[in-house]
Design an enzyme around this catalytic site. Structure first.
Site, short mmCIF file in Angstrom:
data_model
loop_
_atom_site.label_atom_id
_atom_site.label_comp_id
_atom_site.label_asym_id
_atom_site.label_seq_id
_atom_site.Cartn_x
_atom_site.Cartn_y
_atom_site.Cartn_z
N GLU A 1 0.83 -1.23 0.00
CA GLU A 1 0.08 0.12 -0.04
C GLU A 1 0.80 1.54 -0.15
O GLU A 1 0.68 2.18 0.94
CB GLU A 1 -0.93 -0.04 1.25
CG GLU A 1 -1.97 -0.94 1.14
CD GLU A 1 -3.17 -0.93 1.89
OE1 GLU A 1 -3.17 -0.22 3.07
OE2 GLU A 1 -4.27 -1.43 1.85
N GLU B 1 -6.74 -7.82 -1.08
CA GLU B 1 -7.30 -7.79 0.34
C GLU B 1 -8.63 -7.28 0.42
O GLU B 1 -9.02 -6.61 -0.23
CB GLU B 1 -6.45 -6.88 1.38
CG GLU B 1 -4.79 -7.19 1.24
CD GLU B 1 -4.17 -6.11 2.41
OE1 GLU B 1 -4.78 -5.36 3.20
OE2 GLU B 1 -2.86 -5.92 2.31
C1 GLA Z 1 -4.12 -2.62 4.87
C2 GLA Z 1 -2.85 -3.48 4.62
C3 GLA Z 1 -2.69 -4.56 5.50
C4 GLA Z 1 -3.57 -4.54 6.70
C5 GLA Z 1 -4.89 -4.00 6.48
C6 GLA Z 1 -6.06 -4.01 7.40
O1 GLA Z 1 -4.89 -3.00 3.49
O2 GLA Z 1 -2.23 -3.71 3.44
O3 GLA Z 1 -1.12 -4.96 5.95
O4 GLA Z 1 -3.07 -3.42 7.67
O5 GLA Z 1 -4.91 -2.79 5.60
O6 GLA Z 1 -7.21 -3.51 7.32
#
Ligand code: GLA
Ligand code: ZN
Length: 677
Positions: free
Chosen positions: A151, A308
């Protein structure tokens, strides 16, 4: 096209952090994950500190074990490079890796996603780590994708970034005079004589708040620069990896409508786009759908990966409500309906400490398979096995395009005036939502995308008309296309300098109007107009315009205030096509009615008859056409099929005209038969 020839189904799994657990737990994980029909794990997302305990030392022992364990258990791997959080020793030894915030505050070690993108130490060691990982694991044939860092996001205002910004500007403008012109520095005596007088635009300099700048030119360039600086970090790691494993696709997990990074530019350097979908329960299905479409759009329409989502709950929202039963499944299929070729979660096992210990996971703190969430994950896993390879690589088919551009986003929202309520995404969503409710699929396109295959282009608040984009629209409309734009369009060029001679600037001939003034309405103030016999509100920003073209029809006029009688909706016949202008914001009912008319005129039909709560899309590939039907409501819905087909989830066969019964939150994926049985 498939992103990898190693996959033969929608891969299912997600972030797995065994390094946070004693090894006894690992075997239990393997068993539970397999039982849940999980087949891919994302490894090594935050292990930099473990792998490189000091500047000279690398230790892969634990990761070796994990890699072997998951391979021996038949899992595929999405292998991360771990560079989303730098180790403590690095922050101590090379403080330049620490960011400086918008406020000017220099950070200490802590948090994550915290490295300065222009730090020489960060770049050197992140690339080195990526290289070492690729070298070490290149022969593991279960690696499906590389996941660089995590991210990417945020901004840095440190001295390194400031120096790098000056170099970036020099490259862009060549001379300081050109820069002074582009930023209109004659305003408020800002003329620069030397490059090193230029400082980053933050709270210490040009900004009075985060989104409000006194000098949009410099702010806009800084945003471009920051996005490119982070992209450079991604590219450096990616290039290092590609030298060693050229055939493994490289990605990084994006965040949908994330304002700070120009993902359209990023996607050019990604083999497959992937993203993390964390809607709040109250987000509309259209909002989530639009984010998926954006992620498909930046990749030029190719399928993307859902990297995710939470199986149940997040931890970072103010109120972390549970996903209701059936919602995880529904939202997973919604991702697939819009182009996802993977369904992945954060995370496999709920951590014991740290801020994510209350974040949802496949395996809960109870450590069993006896939880609601585990059972839901397992059930979906079973279904995805049944669906198999059918939908992989399938693309969306539509004649409707919605324009979205990061430069435009930045420029609109850094603006001082006309209204602090003016948010680009809100207006884009208004149009998207209307199409979504009509079950009309949309491609989200950027300034460089070809318009040839579309018959409708909607560009809400096209404030910035980039050089040449007016010609693109002119050609599109002349050739028979329908173009829709709104208030506050055609105002500036790509430096945020006003295009003189009357709004909407270069769009004036296409739209056939001259906008003389803009009236910003406070939230409680409304004007009104009548369209097709119905009355609708005019809100937020009301353009005051004059018809100029003889081919123009005024479809609606303001009813109130001193500009009563002036146009709200105009239609200009232009070449073989037509260009519509909507001079104000309105309400949901208007957007839906208007879009319904526009689409029928442009010959764009609904995928299936619209119904409250029903979402429908179509994807197709060499295996056939797939009609996705999603019931977002809690009520049962019936959908009559226009073609015979078979439901990939249940195996149920349907004749033409037969009804699919969708229970509340249920989904059907109908593989259509062509012979209209
Ligand atoms: C993001 C991150 C993950 C985790 C999630 C939790 O998407 O990439 O590592 O921290 O948030 O919601
Ligand atoms: Zn920096």
């Amino acid at each position: 096209m498939r992103y990898s020839n190693k996959v033969n189904k929608i891969v299912y799994g997600g972030d797995y952090n065994p390094e946070q657990w004693p090894e006894e737990v690992w075997q239990e994980d393997m068993k539970l994950l397999k039982e849940a029909h999980i087949d891919i794990v994302t490894l090594n997302v935050f292990s930099w500190a473990a792998i490189q305990p000091s500047e000279e030392e690398y230790d892969f022992t634990k990761l070796d074990k994990i890699m072997d364990m998951v391979r021996d258990n038949g899992f595929q791997v999405c292998l991360a490079t771990s560079t989303g959080a730098h180790p403590a020793w690095m922050a101590k030894k090379y403080p330049d890796v620490l960011r400086t915030e918008f406020s000017g505050m220099k950070r200490k070690f802590g948090g994550r996603h915290n490295s300065c993108p222009n730090s020489p130490a960060y770049r050197k060691y992140s690339v080195r780590l990526a290289e070492k990982l690729a070298e070490r694991y290149k022969d593991y044939d279960n690696i499906v994708a590389w996941h660089i860092s995590n991210e990417y996001g945020g901004e840095c205002y440190c001295e390194n970034c400031e120096k790098a910004f000056r170099i970036w500007l020099k490259k862009k403008y060549g001379t300081i005079e050109a820069l002074n012109r582009a930023w209109n520095t004659a305003f408020w005596g800002h003329t620069f004589y030397e490059w090193d007088e230029i400082v980053l635009p933050n709270l210490l300099s040009e900004h009075f708040e985060y989104d409000r700048s006194r000098f949009q030119g410099i702010t806009l360039d800084y945003k471009r620069f920051n996005s490119e600086s982070l992209l450079e970090c991604f590219r450096l790691e990616s290039e290092a990896i590609k030298k060693i494993t050229p055939d493994i696709p490289v990605t990084t997990n994006l965040m949908g409508f994330y304002k700070m990074l120009d993902y359209k530019m990023w996607a050019k350097y990604m083999d497959v786009v992937s993203w993390d979908n964390y809607p709040a329960n109250e987000d509309s299905p259209a909002m989530i759908a639009m984010s998926h479409d954006l992620m498909r759009g930046i990749g030029g329409g190719k399928p993307f990966l859902l990297m995710e989502q939470t199986p149940s709950v997040a931890n970072w929202m103010p109120y972390n409500a549970l996903k209701r039963p059936g919602v995880m499944r529904l939202w997973s299929y919604q991702a697939a309906a819009h182009g996802a070729d993977s369904i992945m979660f954060f995370q496999m096992r709920r951590s014991v400490g740290g801020c994510e210990k209350f974040h949802g996971a496949v395996i809960d703190h109870a450590g069993t398979n006896q939880t609601r969430v585990y059972r839901e994950v397992q059930a979906l896993g079973k279904e995805l096995e049944r669906i198999g390879a059918e939908t992989l690589g399938a693309v969306t088919e539509t004649k409707a395009a919605l324009y979205f551009d990061w430069d435009n986003w930045w420029a609109i929202e850094s603006s001082s005036g006309p209204s602090c309520e003016l948010k680009y995404k809100d207006e884009v969503l208004n149009y998207y939502e209307a199409l979504h409710s009509l079950n009309i699929p949309v491609d989200i396109v950027g300034p460089e995308d070809d318009l040839g295959k579309y018959s409708l282009l909607i560009a809400p608040i096209l404030y910035m008309t980039k050089p040449g984009y007016d010609d693109k629209i002119r050609k599109f409309v002349s050739d028979g296309g329908t173009f829709v734009t709104t208030f506050f369009s055609g105002i500036v060029d790509d430096h945020d300098l006003v295009i003189l001679g009357g709004y909407p600037g270069r769009l004036r001939d296409i739209l056939g109007i001259w906008v003389e003034e803009e009236d910003a309405l406070a939230p409680e103030v409304e004007n009104r107009f009548v369209y097709n016999g119905k009355q609708y509100p005019a809100r937020l920003l009301c353009d005051l315009s004059h018809p100029e073209s003889s081919a123009l029809s005024v479809l609606s006029r303001y009813e109130e205030d001193f500009y009563a009688g002036m146009p709200v909706i105009t239609k200009n016949e232009f070449g073989k096509g037509r260009a519509y202008y909507v001079a104000a914001r309105s309400d949901k009912a208007f957007y839906r009615d208007f879009m319904s008319d526009i689409c029928s005129e442009a010959g764009i039909a609904s995928v299936t008859e619209p119904q409250e709560g029903l979402e429908a899309t179509v994807r197709f590939n060499e295996n056939g056409r797939f009609l996705f039907l999603l019931n977002h409501s809690d009520n049962e819905l019936e959908v009559a099929l226009e073609k015979a087909g078979v439901d990939l989830i249940t195996g149920g066969e349907y004749k033409r005209g037969e009804k699919v019964i969708l229970k509340g939150k249920d989904t059907a994926i109908i593989k259509q038969k062509d012979d209209l049985e």
